[in-house]
Design a protein around this motif. Structure first.
Motif, PDB file in Angstrom:
ATOM      1  N   ARG A   1       0.835  -1.219   0.000  1.00 28.87           N
ATOM      2  CA  ARG A   1       0.000   0.000   0.000  1.00 28.87           C
ATOM      3  C   ARG A   1       0.865   1.262   0.000  1.00 28.87           C
ATOM      4  NH1 ARG A   1      -5.588  -0.757   1.724  1.00 28.87           N
ATOM      5  NH2 ARG A   1      -5.890  -2.922   2.329  1.00 28.87           N
ATOM      6  N   ASN A   2       0.270   2.374  -0.385  1.00 34.91           N
ATOM      7  CA  ASN A   2       0.993   3.656  -0.413  1.00 34.91           C
ATOM      8  C   ASN A   2       1.538   4.031   0.960  1.00 34.91           C
ATOM      9  OD1 ASN A   2       0.802   4.260  -3.077  1.00 34.91           O
ATOM     10  ND2 ASN A   2      -1.056   5.494  -2.885  1.00 34.91           N
ATOM     11  N   THR A   3       0.767   3.720   1.992  1.00 34.47           N
ATOM     12  CA  THR A   3       1.201   4.051   3.351  1.00 34.47           C
ATOM     13  C   THR A   3       1.164   2.804   4.218  1.00 34.47           C
ATOM     14  OG1 THR A   3       0.214   6.219   3.038  1.00 34.47           O
ATOM     15  CG2 THR A   3       0.784   5.628   5.281  1.00 34.47           C
ATOM     16  N   VAL A   4       2.268   2.562   4.889  1.00 33.97           N
ATOM     17  CA  VAL A   4       2.319   1.451   5.845  1.00 33.97           C
ATOM     18  C   VAL A   4       2.327   2.075   7.239  1.00 33.97           C
ATOM     19  CG1 VAL A   4       3.729  -0.458   6.725  1.00 33.97           C
ATOM     20  CG2 VAL A   4       3.550  -0.083   4.262  1.00 33.97           C
ATOM     21  N   SER A   5       1.369   1.662   8.058  1.00 34.89           N
ATOM     22  CA  SER A   5       1.280   2.251   9.393  1.00 34.89           C
ATOM     23  C   SER A   5       2.353   1.658  10.306  1.00 34.89           C
ATOM     24  CB  SER A   5      -0.106   1.973   9.978  1.00 34.89           C
ATOM     25  OG  SER A   5      -0.099   2.334  11.336  1.00 34.89           O
ATOM     26  N   LEU A   6       3.064   2.548  10.971  1.00 36.43           N
ATOM     27  CA  LEU A   6       4.058   2.109  11.965  1.00 36.43           C
ATOM     28  C   LEU A   6       3.613   2.587  13.350  1.00 36.43           C
ATOM     29  CD1 LEU A   6       7.304   3.073   9.993  1.00 36.43           C
ATOM     30  CD2 LEU A   6       6.246   0.833  10.121  1.00 36.43           C
ATOM     31  N   LEU A   7       2.310   2.652  13.504  1.00 34.62           N
ATOM     32  CA  LEU A   7       1.724   3.185  14.736  1.00 34.62           C
ATOM     33  C   LEU A   7       2.201   2.433  15.980  1.00 34.62           C
ATOM     34  CD1 LEU A   7      -0.304   5.509  15.069  1.00 34.62           C
ATOM     35  CD2 LEU A   7      -2.064   3.787  15.437  1.00 34.62           C
ATOM     36  N   ASN A   8       2.409   1.130  15.819  1.00 37.49           N
ATOM     37  CA  ASN A   8       2.804   0.328  16.979  1.00 37.49           C
ATOM     38  C   ASN A   8       4.273   0.460  17.356  1.00 37.49           C
ATOM     39  OD1 ASN A   8       0.252  -0.892  17.580  1.00 37.49           O
ATOM     40  ND2 ASN A   8       0.460  -1.921  15.617  1.00 37.49           N
ATOM     41  N   MET A   9       5.009   1.206  16.552  1.00 33.99           N
ATOM     42  CA  MET A   9       6.383   1.504  16.969  1.00 33.99           C
ATOM     43  C   MET A   9       6.628   3.014  16.916  1.00 33.99           C
ATOM     44  SD  MET A   9       8.813   0.165  13.885  1.00 33.99           S
ATOM     45  CE  MET A   9       8.265  -1.511  13.788  1.00 33.99           C
ATOM     46  N   ARG A  10       5.545   3.772  16.840  1.00 36.57           N
ATOM     47  CA  ARG A  10       5.678   5.216  16.717  1.00 36.57           C
ATOM     48  C   ARG A  10       6.335   5.822  17.963  1.00 36.57           C
ATOM     49  NH1 ARG A  10       2.382  10.080  17.371  1.00 36.57           N
ATOM     50  NH2 ARG A  10       3.264  11.565  15.910  1.00 36.57           N
ATOM     51  N   GLN A  11       7.447   6.487  17.728  1.00 36.42           N
ATOM     52  CA  GLN A  11       8.193   7.229  18.765  1.00 36.42           C
ATOM     53  C   GLN A  11       8.574   6.365  19.970  1.00 36.42           C
ATOM     54  OE1 GLN A  11       6.222  10.960  19.570  1.00 36.42           O
ATOM     55  NE2 GLN A  11       6.528  11.635  17.470  1.00 36.42           N
ATOM     56  N   VAL A  12       8.746   5.052  19.737  1.00 34.30           N
ATOM     57  CA  VAL A  12       9.105   4.194  20.876  1.00 34.30           C
ATOM     58  C   VAL A  12      10.494   4.535  21.409  1.00 34.30           C
ATOM     59  CG1 VAL A  12       7.591   2.211  20.528  1.00 34.30           C
ATOM     60  CG2 VAL A  12       9.730   2.343  19.262  1.00 34.30           C
ATOM     61  N   LEU A  13      11.398   4.893  20.505  1.00 33.47           N
ATOM     62  CA  LEU A  13      12.741   5.278  20.959  1.00 33.47           C
ATOM     63  C   LEU A  13      12.689   6.648  21.634  1.00 33.47           C
ATOM     64  CD1 LEU A  13      15.083   4.264  17.979  1.00 33.47           C
ATOM     65  CD2 LEU A  13      14.708   3.040  20.095  1.00 33.47           C
ATOM     66  N   ASP A  14      11.875   7.535  21.056  1.00 38.37           N
ATOM     67  CA  ASP A  14      11.803   8.903  21.578  1.00 38.37           C
ATOM     68  C   ASP A  14      11.120   8.955  22.948  1.00 38.37           C
ATOM     69  OD1 ASP A  14      12.910   9.639  19.149  1.00 38.37           O
ATOM     70  OD2 ASP A  14      10.949   9.796  18.218  1.00 38.37           O
ATOM     71  N   ASN A  15      10.151   8.086  23.138  1.00 41.47           N
ATOM     72  CA  ASN A  15       9.425   8.121  24.410  1.00 41.47           C
ATOM     73  C   ASN A  15      10.142   7.375  25.533  1.00 41.47           C
ATOM     74  OD1 ASN A  15       7.419   9.676  23.306  1.00 41.47           O
ATOM     75  ND2 ASN A  15       6.141   7.946  22.751  1.00 41.47           N
ATOM     76  N   ALA A  16      10.967   6.378  25.139  1.00 34.38           N
ATOM     77  CA  ALA A  16      11.698   5.636  26.180  1.00 34.38           C
ATOM     78  C   ALA A  16      12.737   6.576  26.789  1.00 34.38           C
ATOM     79  CB  ALA A  16      12.383   4.424  25.555  1.00 34.38           C
ATOM     80  N   LEU A  17      12.729   6.694  28.061  1.00 33.23           N
ATOM     81  CA  LEU A  17      13.679   7.533  28.835  1.00 33.23           C
ATOM     82  C   LEU A  17      13.577   9.022  28.512  1.00 33.23           C
ATOM     83  CD1 LEU A  17      16.951   5.374  28.346  1.00 33.23           C
ATOM     84  CD2 LEU A  17      15.315   5.166  30.179  1.00 33.23           C
ATOM     85  N   SER A  18      12.448   9.461  27.968  1.00 30.70           N
ATOM     86  CA  SER A  18      12.354  10.890  27.648  1.00 30.70           C
ATOM     87  C   SER A  18      12.091  11.712  28.912  1.00 30.70           C
ATOM     88  CB  SER A  18      11.242  11.138  26.630  1.00 30.70           C
ATOM     89  OG  SER A  18      10.002  10.937  27.235  1.00 30.70           O
ATOM     90  N   VAL A  19      12.618  12.923  28.921  1.00 30.91           N
ATOM     91  CA  VAL A  19      12.338  13.836  30.037  1.00 30.91           C
ATOM     92  C   VAL A  19      11.781  15.142  29.465  1.00 30.91           C
ATOM     93  CG1 VAL A  19      14.006  12.956  31.710  1.00 30.91           C
ATOM     94  CG2 VAL A  19      14.751  14.628  30.037  1.00 30.91           C
ATOM     95  N   THR A  20      10.927  15.771  30.231  1.00 30.22           N
ATOM     96  CA  THR A  20      10.360  17.046  29.786  1.00 30.22           C
ATOM     97  C   THR A  20      10.906  18.160  30.670  1.00 30.22           C
ATOM     98  OG1 THR A  20       8.400  15.847  29.092  1.00 30.22           O
ATOM     99  CG2 THR A  20       8.189  18.235  29.237  1.00 30.22           C
ATOM    100  N   ILE A  21      11.590  19.094  30.044  1.00 31.19           N
ATOM    101  CA  ILE A  21      12.137  20.229  30.789  1.00 31.19           C
ATOM    102  C   ILE A  21      11.530  21.501  30.216  1.00 31.19           C
ATOM    103  CG2 ILE A  21      14.258  21.497  31.406  1.00 31.19           C
ATOM    104  CD1 ILE A  21      15.754  18.790  30.980  1.00 31.19           C
ATOM    105  N   ALA A  22      10.839  22.235  31.059  1.00 27.34           N
ATOM    106  CA  ALA A  22      10.177  23.495  30.660  1.00 27.34           C
ATOM    107  C   ALA A  22       9.322  23.305  29.404  1.00 27.34           C
ATOM    108  CB  ALA A  22      11.220  24.585  30.447  1.00 27.34           C
ATOM    109  N   GLY A  23       8.581  22.222  29.373  1.00 28.91           N
ATOM    110  CA  GLY A  23       7.673  21.968  28.246  1.00 28.91           C
ATOM    111  C   GLY A  23       8.345  21.419  27.004  1.00 28.91           C
ATOM    112  N   VAL A  24       9.645  21.176  27.113  1.00 31.78           N
ATOM    113  CA  VAL A  24      10.360  20.646  25.951  1.00 31.78           C
ATOM    114  C   VAL A  24      10.706  19.177  26.212  1.00 31.78           C
ATOM    115  CG1 VAL A  24      12.399  20.869  24.478  1.00 31.78           C
ATOM    116  CG2 VAL A  24      11.335  22.908  25.454  1.00 31.78           C
ATOM    117  N   LYS A  25      10.197  18.296  25.339  1.00 32.29           N
ATOM    118  CA  LYS A  25      10.452  16.864  25.518  1.00 32.29           C
ATOM    119  C   LYS A  25      11.812  16.510  24.924  1.00 32.29           C
ATOM    120  CE  LYS A  25       8.822  12.909  23.505  1.00 32.29           C
ATOM    121  NZ  LYS A  25       7.827  12.151  22.785  1.00 32.29           N
ATOM    122  N   ILE A  26      12.666  15.929  25.763  1.00 34.93           N
ATOM    123  CA  ILE A  26      13.997  15.556  25.280  1.00 34.93           C
ATOM    124  C   ILE A  26      14.094  14.035  25.192  1.00 34.93           C
ATOM    125  CG2 ILE A  26      16.485  15.730  25.727  1.00 34.93           C
ATOM    126  CD1 ILE A  26      15.692  18.346  27.298  1.00 34.93           C
TER     127      ILE A  26
END
Lengths: 379, 155
Positions: A174-199
């Motif tokens: 298909r034109n688009t393959v959904s990667l919803l089940n791995m969306r931002q998994v690396l970014d969300n693991a161990l992320s911290v939010t400082i002054a509204g900025v997600k690191i």
């Protein structure tokens, strides 16, 4: 009377600084004008830039090694991106989710990247001195093959079973393959939010590992060989370095890193545009690197970071600033695309001009030396 | 000698990567788990639906089901675990059950019948594969048709 044109290196350090950093300075000015016009809050802007840094830096770092080996800007990184996409298609079909899915996709992309990198490297060895245009055309050629595989072979020849991936006709993706089940998994693991900025700590840690690898790699025997090949192929050959092999390895490493980078990029986006995700990626990565002050023959990690920050600030604010200035947001969209291509053109022209100036200066100096020698001999 | 060692190192790296890949395939297999709170008949015995059941997966409430209702959650791996807060009959006491289910690797969507699960019935009674009853409307998709210059594309 015709004034004699003299060629001399610029003595003024400010002029030299401006000349050497024209593109980043230009971008700083563009951003300085566009940021207030866009009306975005600092925290929003910072959030966006940090997200895009995590998304793109890994991909752009893949360009450093071929530059080190004197092969210029590797437009063939698109091949690595395609390898990453094929790996993601398989992982999505097998329904492997989360961080394991990302790791599996990275492992799967390696053989594809190595194969494509070997092909690209072999072809680039046959076209020494014309690496950039050759790699650019190779990426179009491999894109054709990729489309053939993904459109016609996936399904009947290469087993793809998941209905959400296969086209309703029964074969092709298909034109688009959904990667919803791995969306931002690396970014969300161990992320911290400082002054509204997600690191995204984990993503930045992965980038830091790659930066350390690049720094370490420069100091290894192979890295030194690459630098020697990059400076002068003939001298390197005379010194016993296998030039072709060294260049080939540099392209293979770059392609493998590009594959990983594309997987990190797409896990952040959360979906894969099967037929177009990779098409612009090389161009934008190269533009970002050049914006950071790199050139065809010189680039470092600092250029990558600066380039991503400046290029993406422009990318974020341009549509909104364009809409405020002209009343049409499409102008901003055109503007950022025009800037991307424009900056590559400017950088390439400047590189050629610099090379010619250096050559001319060297010739001028040689002529003067010969003249002095002749005068001394006559006396 | 050196080339033999290099070959061995390369082989070891390939094997390690294959092993990591195999582990990822097992631990990363994703499933969609559906929870049915419906009555069932098994071996001639009738089991009623529960009055109310609240389902928690990874300490997060994913469904609050009354009779004949269905909820769902996603799960990575085969060792599924959930906590149920059950009120069997209206006005009854709330009971808390922690349930572990081994999910079949080859099933994407799995339907769990909660009354059967709580009664301790065998797997064939409480677990079945989810099959969508909604027929997919074949929408003709033009593969590869996109704006060549990709204006507006994000990076």
């Amino acid at each position: 009377m015709k004034k004699k044109k003299t060629l001399r290196p610029e003595g003024n350090p400010i002029v030299r600084f401006i000349r050497n950093n024209t593109v980043p300075i230009m971008f700083v000015l563009i951003c300085a004008v566009c940021i207030p016009l866009s009306g975005f809050s600092p925290s929003y802007l910072l959030n966006e830039i940090v997200t895009r840094m995590g998304r793109n830096i890994f991909l752009i770092l893949c360009l450093l090694i071929p530059i080190m080996a004197g092969m210029g800007l590797n437009f063939g990184m698109t091949l690595g991106a395609m390898a990453g996409e094929i790996a993601l298609i398989f992982v999505a079909d097998w329904q492997i989710w989360g961080i394991p899915g990302v790791i599996l996709a990275m492992i799967l992309s390696i053989p594809f990247s190595i194969l494509l990198g070997l092909l690209c490297g072999k072809l680039l060895n046959m076209s020494k001195g014309r690496e950039m245009i050759t790699s650019y055309i190779i990426s179009f050629f491999i894109n054709g093959l990729y489309q053939l595989v993904v459109l016609y072979m996936m399904g009947p020849i290469i087993p793809i079973k998941h209905f959400s991936i296969k086209l309703p006709r029964g074969y092709g993706i298909r034109n688009t393959v959904s990667l919803l089940n791995m969306r931002q998994v690396l970014d969300n693991a161990l992320s911290v939010t400082i002054a509204g900025v997600k690191i995204p700590i984990l993503t930045f840690a992965i980038i830091a590992v790659l930066c350390l690898f690049v720094t370490w790699f420069r100091k290894t025997k192979l890295g030194q060989d690459m630098r020697a090949v990059g400076q002068n192929m003939e001298v390197a050959r005379a010194a016993g370095i296998n030039v072709e092999r060294t260049r080939l390895i540099s392209i293979v490493i770059s392609t493998v890193i590009a594959g990983f980078g594309m997987i990190i990029y797409l896990q952040n986006m959360g979906n894969l545009s099967t037929y177009s995700s990779h098409s612009q990626i090389g161009m934008f990565c190269i533009a970002a690197l050049l914006v950071g002050g790199a050139s065809v023959d010189k680039a470092n990690i600092g250029n990558v970071f600066l380039g991503v920050i400046l290029f993406h600030t422009m990318f974020i604010v341009a549509p909104s600033a364009g809409a405020k200035i002209t009343g049409d947001s499409m102008i901003g969209e055109y503007f950022r695309v025009f800037i991307s291509y424009g900056v590559i053109t400017v950088a390439l022209v400047m590189y050629e001009a610099k090379k010619r100036r250096a050559k001319s200066l060297a010739g001028h100096k040689l002529a003067q030396d010969q003249l002095t020698e002749d005068k001394e001999a006559a006396q | 000698m050196k080339s033999k060692r290099t070959l061995l190192i390369r082989l070891a790296v390939v094997l390690v990567l294959i092993a990591i890949g195999a582990v990822m395939m097992v631990i990363g297999r994703g499933h969609t788990v559906y929870f049915d709170n419906v009555a069932l008949d098994y071996n001639g015995t009738h089991y009623d639906a529960l009055y109310k059941v609240t389902v928690y997966v990874k300490d997060k409430q994913v469904a609050k089901l009354y009779a004949k209702e269905r909820g769902m959650a996603t799960w990575i791996g085969q060792n599924f675990s959930m906590t149920l807060e059950v009120i069997e009959t209206k006005g009854g006491d709330e009971e808390v059950h922690t349930i572990h289910v081994k999910l079949p690797y080859n099933m994407d969507g799995i339907v769990l019948n909660l009354p059967a699960l709580l009664q301790g019935l065998p797997e064939e009674a409480y677990l079945k594969e989810f099959v969508s009853n909604v027929p997919e409307v074949p929408v003709e998709e033009e593969p590869g048709s996109s704006d060549e210059f990709d204006f507006g594309a994000d990076f």
